[in-house]
Motif scaffolding. Structure first.
Motif, PDB file in Angstrom:
ATOM      1  N   UNK A 282      -3.428   5.612  -2.873  1.00 47.02           N
ATOM      2  CA  UNK A 282      -2.677   4.504  -3.463  1.00 47.02           C
ATOM      3  C   UNK A 282      -2.239   4.846  -4.890  1.00 47.02           C
TER       4      UNK A 282
ATOM      5  N   UNK B 240       6.193   9.734  -5.118  1.00 47.74           N
ATOM      6  CA  UNK B 240       6.039   9.896  -3.666  1.00 47.74           C
ATOM      7  C   UNK B 240       5.907   8.547  -2.968  1.00 47.74           C
ATOM      8  N   UNK B 241       6.556   8.430  -1.813  1.00 49.37           N
ATOM      9  CA  UNK B 241       6.408   7.198  -1.033  1.00 49.37           C
ATOM     10  C   UNK B 241       5.022   7.135  -0.418  1.00 49.37           C
TER      11      UNK B 241
ATOM     12  N   UNK C 217       0.869   7.001  -5.236  1.00 54.61           N
ATOM     13  CA  UNK C 217       2.168   6.376  -5.022  1.00 54.61           C
ATOM     14  C   UNK C 217       2.735   5.779  -6.305  1.00 54.61           C
ATOM     15  N   UNK C 218       1.888   5.577  -7.303  1.00 53.70           N
ATOM     16  CA  UNK C 218       2.345   4.975  -8.553  1.00 53.70           C
ATOM     17  C   UNK C 218       2.608   6.015  -9.634  1.00 53.70           C
TER      18      UNK C 218
END
Lengths: 417, 160
Positions: A76, A373-374, A79-80
């Motif tokens: 998680x 990144x997604x 992704x940020x």
């Protein structure tokens, strides 16, 4: 005694184990079983692994691992972050082989970007990966022997590991969380005299491995604690997703360095050790042999070390040289852009695997074309190998569970991520 | 690098001998050949048939199962399986697209028991149900946790 709740079930949950014990308690024809809670603070569970075991005397009837105590949400967090900011996160996943994690992530993103990595950077990457493998196997051997009761080996192993950590510190500035590889190459050139230090280390290392072997292999207590314990058949190993040394100890010849080469491994000659015994002893011998092979690969890398750049020719992705930044306008702009906005990565999805000391490590990176990144997913070898623990321990003695946990060499950081 | 092939017909034409494509001829709805990686999309109901077909075709090692949350577009979820062949030294990626509300797909634990923990992880972090999974409970988060952290509408720093 066999589990009554679900004898055919692979990897039951904790509640299944507890239910099973209750059913045994109700059955007048059988002895009562006991539910034992092992961990998460047990010293021989290599971190925060919790096992719930149903035991009949000393025999394990059923068991279930409970994980997640170390879950930090790295997927998680990734992704940020910008693509280049994910590299330091990857060290923290498998903290015993940071370079393999760095490499796998960088290779995945480089595949998305279609970057060409210079020969010198690739060779240094191979060299450091093999040193990391030796370092990780040294920690494994020391802690494994300590679990079994041979405390001395731990001190010998950590003596050599200390030198390796000093080598890592010299190139990366950090002993464990190295973050030395960058998307597109390496962060900096190794310092002067570093290759000589590596050469010195490689000269003495084979004799040191022989020393560990001399301490352990002929020892009757060591032999009887390891031989024939924790058998895993090749079919079960493939069925349960086991990779790395435990898979090769079961007789499946699968090593990504040879079979799906990455970062130039096809240019090196080395042997992939195989055993068909499938027990803890086989895993021990295979890792020792792997250390010898790693020394050979590192030596070949050192011998063929080409000259040249250590980063790809991609100014919009790789931070410019400090000197250039002070004198050239374009470099300053590139630096500012990369640091403040990151860089866009073409849309697509890739799955890149490397052979980490514990097995097949894969990074699945999905990009939607933006600078973050997604999705970054890590396929970690310990996570899959842990699923085989129940198969290896069921019906065996409780004391052997400790030996089996040591032999599959799990790192809870990469299981929980 | 060659350009990506983005449709089933072009991929089948470019890779006529690929064992995975031949095995999946009946169930494939879409295919992609990008960066030397083959992705085959199948319908959610066909995933067990598809995994059995690739297993029979020699792709013997299940490596990974995970999901991607394509917020805010529909179909919202993509469940991805990576399967490798240790004999052919090839990998195939199977993908299943799922809707945003009540996503569910058949569990492949009957084909590869190693998918057990992976499906539990996807269930835990994405909230996708795997029908037929023997032990579908949370694995990373505490059992009484609310929400599924890897969805994009779940804040990075948690609910305040």
């Amino acid at each position: 005694m066999s589990p009554v709740a679900a004898p055919e079930m692979v990897n039951p949950g904790i509640n299944d184990v507890i239910e099973d014990a209750k059913r045994h308690a109700k059955d007048p024809a059988s002895d009562q079983t006991m539910v034992l809670n092992m961990g998460p603070q047990h010293p021989s569970t290599h971190g925060v692994l919790r096992l719930v075991l149903e035991i009949d005397g000393e025999t394990v009837v059923s068991m279930a691992p409970d994980i997640g105590y170390l879950h930090t949400g790295i997927e998680k967090t990734a992704e940020a972050k910008f693509y280049q900011q994910v590299v330091p996160l990857t060290d923290r996943i498998d903290y015993l082989s940071p370079m393999c994690n760095n490499l796998c992530y960088c290779l995945a993103v480089e595949k998305l970007l279609a970057l060409e990595i210079p020969e010198r950077a690739q060779t240094i990457r191979v060299l450091l990966n093999e040193l990391t493998r030796i370092q990780s196997h040294l920690v494994w051997l020391g802690t494994h022997a300590m679990d079994i009761g041979a405390l001395t080996v731990f001190l010998y192993c950590f003596r050599e590991r200390e030198e390796l950590l000093r080598l890592f510190e010299a190139v990366a500035g950090q002993r464990m969380m190295t973050s030395y590889f960058r998307i597109g190459g390496l962060s900096m050139e190794p310092p002067a005299g570093w290759f000589d230090r590596v050469q010195k280390f490689l000269n003495i290392m084979p004799s040191k491995i022989a020393e560990y072997e001399g301490l352990l292999s002929g020892n009757p207590i060591w032999y009887s604690r390891l031989k024939g314990v924790g058998y895993l058949s090749p079919e079960d190993a493939v069925r349960l997703g086991v990779t790395g040394p435990p898979l090769r100890a079961s007789g499946v010849d699968w090593d990504l360095r040879r079979d799906m080469p990455y970062t130039g491994y096809e240019k090196y000659t080395f042997k992939v050790p195989i055993s068909h015994d499938g027990d803890v002893w086989a895993r021990y011998t295979i890792r020792l042999e792997e250390m010898y092979e790693s020394v050979k690969i590192a030596q070949q890398a050192l011998d063929r070390m080409p000259e040249g750049r250590i980063t790809a020719d991609a100014p919009k992705i790789i931070l410019p040289d400090r000197e250039e930044m002070k004198t050239q306008m374009e470099s300053l702009i590139h630096h500012f852009k990369i640091v403040t906005e990151g860089f866009g990565v073409p849309a697509g999805e890739v799955f890149q695997t490397v052979e980490s000391p514990r097995g097949v490590m894969g990074y699945y990176v999905v990009s939607d074309g933006t600078n973050k990144p997604l999705r970054v997913h890590m396929r970690n070898p310990s996570y899959a190998t842990l699923q085989a623990l129940e198969t290896m321990c069921k019906g065996k003695l409780l004391g052997d569970v400790v030996a089996v946990i040591g032999s599959i060499d799990i790192v809870l950081g990469e299981i929980d991520r | 690098m060659a350009d990506a092939l983005m449709s089933l017909d072009t991929v089948c034409a470019a890779l006529p001998d690929n064992a995975a494509l031949l095995a999946l001829r009946d169930v494939a709805v879409d295919a992609k050949w990008d960066r030397n990686e083959l992705t085959v999309t199948v319908a959610p109901g066909d995933i067990i048939a598809a995994t059995r077909a690739v297993q029979a075709a020699g792709y013997n090692f299940f490596e990974d199962c995970t999901a991607v949350y394509w917020y805010p577009s529909e179909p919202r979820f993509q469940v991805t399986y990576h399967i490798v062949s240790t004999t052919m030294k090839e990998r195939v990626r199977l993908a299943v697209l799922l809707p945003g509300d009540d996503p569910a797909v058949d569990s492949i634990t009957s084909v590869w028991p190693s998918s057990n923990f992976y499906e539990r992880e996807v269930f835990d972090l994405f909230g996708i149900r795997f029908v037929g999974h023997p032990n579908l409970v949370r694995i990373m988060m505490p059992l009484d946790w609310k929400g599924h952290p890897l969805r994009k509408d779940y804040p990075v720093e948690g609910y305040r």
